[in-house]
Design a protein around this motif. Structure first.
Motif, PDB file in Angstrom:
ATOM      1  N   VAL A   1      41.491  38.834  -5.080  1.00 16.90           N
ATOM      2  CA  VAL A   1      42.314  40.026  -4.871  1.00 16.90           C
ATOM      3  C   VAL A   1      41.398  41.243  -4.692  1.00 16.90           C
ATOM      4  O   VAL A   1      40.329  41.331  -5.286  1.00 16.90           O
ATOM      5  N   GLN A   2      41.811  42.172  -3.830  1.00 15.77           N
ATOM      6  CA  GLN A   2      40.958  43.327  -3.587  1.00 15.77           C
ATOM      7  C   GLN A   2      41.245  44.499  -4.530  1.00 15.77           C
ATOM      8  O   GLN A   2      40.617  45.546  -4.438  1.00 15.77           O
ATOM      9  N   ASN A   3      42.163  44.319  -5.471  1.00 19.38           N
ATOM     10  CA  ASN A   3      42.455  45.368  -6.449  1.00 19.38           C
ATOM     11  C   ASN A   3      41.190  45.767  -7.207  1.00 19.38           C
ATOM     12  O   ASN A   3      40.443  44.907  -7.684  1.00 19.38           O
ATOM     13  N   THR A   4      40.973  47.054  -7.369  1.00 15.80           N
ATOM     14  CA  THR A   4      39.805  47.514  -8.124  1.00 15.80           C
ATOM     15  C   THR A   4      40.112  47.660  -9.612  1.00 15.80           C
ATOM     16  O   THR A   4      39.214  47.538 -10.442  1.00 15.80           O
TER      17      THR A   4
ATOM     18  N   ASN B   1      36.523  43.633  -7.187  1.00 13.71           N
ATOM     19  CA  ASN B   1      36.166  44.451  -6.030  1.00 13.71           C
ATOM     20  C   ASN B   1      35.528  45.778  -6.443  1.00 13.71           C
ATOM     21  O   ASN B   1      36.068  46.507  -7.282  1.00 13.71           O
ATOM     22  N   GLU B   2      34.358  46.076  -5.856  1.00 12.60           N
ATOM     23  CA  GLU B   2      33.622  47.322  -6.110  1.00 12.60           C
ATOM     24  C   GLU B   2      33.385  47.552  -7.598  1.00 12.60           C
ATOM     25  O   GLU B   2      33.426  48.684  -8.087  1.00 12.60           O
ATOM     26  N   PHE B   3      33.102  46.484  -8.309  1.00 11.11           N
ATOM     27  CA  PHE B   3      32.925  46.595  -9.759  1.00 11.11           C
ATOM     28  C   PHE B   3      31.792  47.562 -10.108  1.00 11.11           C
ATOM     29  O   PHE B   3      31.924  48.394 -11.018  1.00 11.11           O
ATOM     30  N   ASP B   4      30.662  47.456  -9.399  1.00 10.52           N
ATOM     31  CA  ASP B   4      29.540  48.356  -9.696  1.00 10.52           C
ATOM     32  C   ASP B   4      29.498  49.544  -8.735  1.00 10.52           C
ATOM     33  O   ASP B   4      28.501  50.270  -8.672  1.00 10.52           O
TER      34      ASP B   4
ATOM     35  N   GLN C   1      28.774  43.577  -4.199  1.00  6.85           N
ATOM     36  CA  GLN C   1      28.279  42.966  -5.435  1.00  6.85           C
ATOM     37  C   GLN C   1      28.636  41.477  -5.460  1.00  6.85           C
ATOM     38  O   GLN C   1      27.761  40.618  -5.369  1.00  6.85           O
ATOM     39  N   TYR C   2      29.905  41.182  -5.581  1.00  5.80           N
ATOM     40  CA  TYR C   2      30.351  39.784  -5.561  1.00  5.80           C
ATOM     41  C   TYR C   2      30.730  39.332  -4.144  1.00  5.80           C
ATOM     42  O   TYR C   2      30.762  38.137  -3.872  1.00  5.80           O
ATOM     43  N   PHE C   3      30.987  40.290  -3.272  1.00  2.00           N
ATOM     44  CA  PHE C   3      31.531  39.968  -1.956  1.00  2.00           C
ATOM     45  C   PHE C   3      30.577  40.428  -0.855  1.00  2.00           C
ATOM     46  O   PHE C   3      29.675  41.228  -1.079  1.00  2.00           O
TER      47      PHE C   3
END
Length: 670
Positions: A273-276, A281-284, A289-291
């Motif tokens: 899921v792209q939910n932040t 998604n965009e964790f850092d 990062q993961y993607f």
């Protein structure tokens, strides 16, 4: 291997000769990636222990909790939660050279505040701003009833779950996997979300009684949107709290094992899921990062993020995820979702009409390496476990070992079969059906690559589409399913529903799958609560009482399913070699073939019932009719005498009464 680059799949298939170098490189890339892991960690299973290092774990030597998070491009991380009054500054974490942040909480200081069921998050500061996030390796996530906000939850139960399945070993190879695909939340009849425990107590016995030997659980990993069917995962190490606690899920698996049922998990490593707020998604703060960064990291059709399988920490995250569910919850294998999307940069959204498309371009070698490692890990941890690929392109070697030139799966889903059935039901009249096309669609599969055949899955049952029962009988199911109410539409539907299923299980593969409720022709589509249906649970359930009602015709289809499964298990049809076609009669729409020592005779003709129907038997002798879809017990008309034996004449010709829309199964009597 170095001297001879011709691996087994090339030796067996001359069409692959032009691609032997690409197939050999598939093997060498895997070997290189595996060697890199072994050099650092000693074993694949040791590498897959990321969940014991990252996330929140108790360190017995230090006597306290250690929280670690990989966030290389973050500027600061602060651990927050009930334990510190959600103070975003009081508990800063320290970063090492690898981008791993760490914080230690001594037991002596935090034993009274860092408690079971208390809530936590991590406040991440980065170049784009800051946001409260859920720890990536968190073991449980819960949603607040009022705010609808998700948060991580500490899970330290006082007593560990007591497993009683120590003696259980799945033996799916004996008869082939006969899988019941199910969704716990919509597994109950009441208009509400079902639970792990209710499913274990009420539904698993039904599955066992019908004759299945495995259940495949959907939507296990936490997902913020219920209607995603569990395929937009946010928290990969968290069992969905909608259905209960982690112990409740363990209870379900343990109960299944007590009943002799293997439990396969529908695992989603193809996207996220792209939910932040809830997901990775965009964790850092970065999009990579993961993607994958940019457009490569986004799936336009699925509206989700795509993993970068070449990264060390991404591989560790996903492989640890595989180990976690096997170790912690005793799952017996996985059905990998969206494998076609993983294999290609175009995600399979093309026509596969040339072998070049499997090897020459647009192939994601990093994803293939990851899948090879994942399958090797599964066998290293649990040799009896199985892996199944949801893969539609027909990638050669998908279900062969890496050293043979393959990717390592045990089975692939026969995704073309349900598409074929829906296509003919939508586009052709019964009179136009071509039984040679039927034969080709169900028997055309790669040599020595095992297949899970299915007539329909959850996809066909979703709102917007129709199950086979609904395509066949539509609204008439609401008015004419009483056993005292004859109706030609229902008669046709019941007859063809039985034929499609027996045809699929006996011809289409080495395993079989059914989605819950479809075995008895569940009359309604699946529609999860949403604004468009006023948040109703009316269609997010299964009406088991329909098949249990003696006054309704659904019972005939359930009886047929039981008889069919008993047949294929008794005669080991699924583990037998490919079927041999015995007789094909397109004009009368009759097809006869042999598999597992049995003779399967099908008539798909809408009208013709033929006395003294003659064909050349595979062997001389005496034959006994052992299954007859026209039996009144299965909703048929009782036109075939089941008491008589059938003898070949001196010319090896067998004569039978081949009634229309009927399946007959014979065994040769010595």
């Amino acid at each position: 291997m170095e001297k001879d680059k011709t691996l087994a799949i090339v030796q067996e298939d001359p069409w692959l000769e032009n691609y032997k170098e690409e197939i050999y490189q598939r093997w060498t890339r895997y070997q290189s990636a595996l060697h890199e892991i072994l050099k650092v960690n000693g074993s694949l299973s040791a590498f897959a222990q990321g969940h014991e290092y990252f996330g929140i774990n108790f360190d017995t030597e230090k006597n306290g909790w250690v929280y670690r998070e990989w966030a290389p491009e973050a500027e600061a991380l602060f651990f927050i939660g009930d334990f510190n009054g959600w103070d975003r500054a009081s508990h800063p974490m320290k970063k090492d050279e690898w981008g791993v942040w760490e914080l230690f909480l001594p037991y002596s200081l935090y034993k009274d505040v860092f408690l079971h069921q208390s809530l936590v998050k991590v406040h991440v500061v980065h170049a784009k701003g800051n946001l409260d996030r859920i720890p990536a390796y968190i073991r449980r996530v819960v949603q607040d009833g009022e705010s609808r906000d998700f948060a991580g939850q500490l899970w330290f139960p006082e007593e560990p779950f007591e497993w009683t399945d120590q003696s259980f070993v799945p033996r799916l190879e004996k008869t082939g996997p006969i899988i019941y695909e199910c969704h716990v939340g919509m597994g109950q009849e009441e208009e509400e979300v079902g639970t792990y425990r209710a499913f274990a107590d009420d539904i698993l016995p039904k599955i066992k009684k019908t004759g299945y030997n495995a259940v495949q659980l959907m939507a296990v990993m936490e997902h913020p949107y219920y209607g995603s069917f569990g395929y937009h995962v946010s928290n990969f190490f968290s069992p969905s709290s909608r259905f209960g606690t982690p112990e409740d899920l363990k209870y379900l698996v343990n109960r299944a094992h007590d009943l002799g049922l293997a439990v396969i998990m529908d695992i989603v490593h193809s996207h996220s899921v792209q939910n932040t707020s809830e997901g990775l998604n965009e964790f850092d703060g970065s999009d990579h990062q993961y993607f994958h960064a940019g457009p490569r990291g986004y799936h336009e059709v699925w509206d989700s993020k795509l993993f970068d399988y070449g990264k060390w920490e991404v591989k560790r995250f996903l492989l640890s995820n595989i180990r976690y569910w096997l170790d912690e919850f005793h799952f017996d294998g996985y059905r990998f979702d969206g494998v076609t999307s993983m294999l290609y940069f175009h995600h399979g959204l093309i026509t596969f009409d040339h072998f070049d498309k499997y090897f020459v371009k647009d192939v994601d070698w990093e994803a293939i390496i990851y899948l090879q490692l994942a399958n090797a890990l599964i066998k290293e941890l649990k040799p009896s476990a199985i892996s199944i690929a949801e893969e539609v392109s027909g990638m050669p070697g998908l279900c062969r070992k890496p050293e043979e030139g393959g990717i390592g799966f045990d089975y692939r889903m026969a995704m073309g079969i349900p598409d074929f059935y829906i296509k003919i039901l939508k586009e052709k009249r019964d009179e136009e059906w071509d039984i040679l096309e039927f034969w080709k669609e169900l028997s055309d599969r790669r040599y020595r690559e095992k297949t899970i055949a299915y007539a329909e899955s959850h996809d066909q049952a979703l709102v917007g589409d129709k199950s086979i029962a609904f395509w066949l009988m539509d609204k008439e199911m609401y008015f004419h399913m009483q056993i005292t109410d004859p109706n030609h539409i229902i008669d046709r539907g019941v007859a063809l529903h039985k034929l499609f299923r027996l045809f699929t299980i006996s011809l289409g593969g080495e395993g079989y799958l059914n989605f819950m409720g479809n075995e008895f022709g569940h009359p309604e589509w699946i529609d999860f609560p949403r604004e468009g249906n006023n948040w109703s649970y009316r269609y997010a359930r299964r009406q088991w009482s329909l098949a249990e009602n003696p006054r309704l015709k659904y019972k005939y289809l359930l009886r047929w399913d039981r008889a069919m499964l008993q047949l294929v298990k008794k005669y080991k049809v699924l583990t037998a070699p490919f079927a041999d076609q015995v007789h094909a009669d397109p004009a009368n729409k009759v097809l006869i073939y042999k598999r597992g020592g049995l003779l399967f005779a099908f008539s798909f003709h809408p009208e013709k019932s033929i006395f003294d129907y003659q064909f050349r038997a595979p062997e001389m002798g005496k034959y006994q009719l052992i299954v007859n879809s026209d039996n009144p017990e299965f909703g048929g008309f009782g036109r075939v005498d089941e008491s008589q034996y059938y003898y070949t004449n001196p010319h090896q010709i067998l004569s039978i009464y081949m009634t229309n829309r009927t399946a007959l199964v014979f065994r040769r009597v010595n």
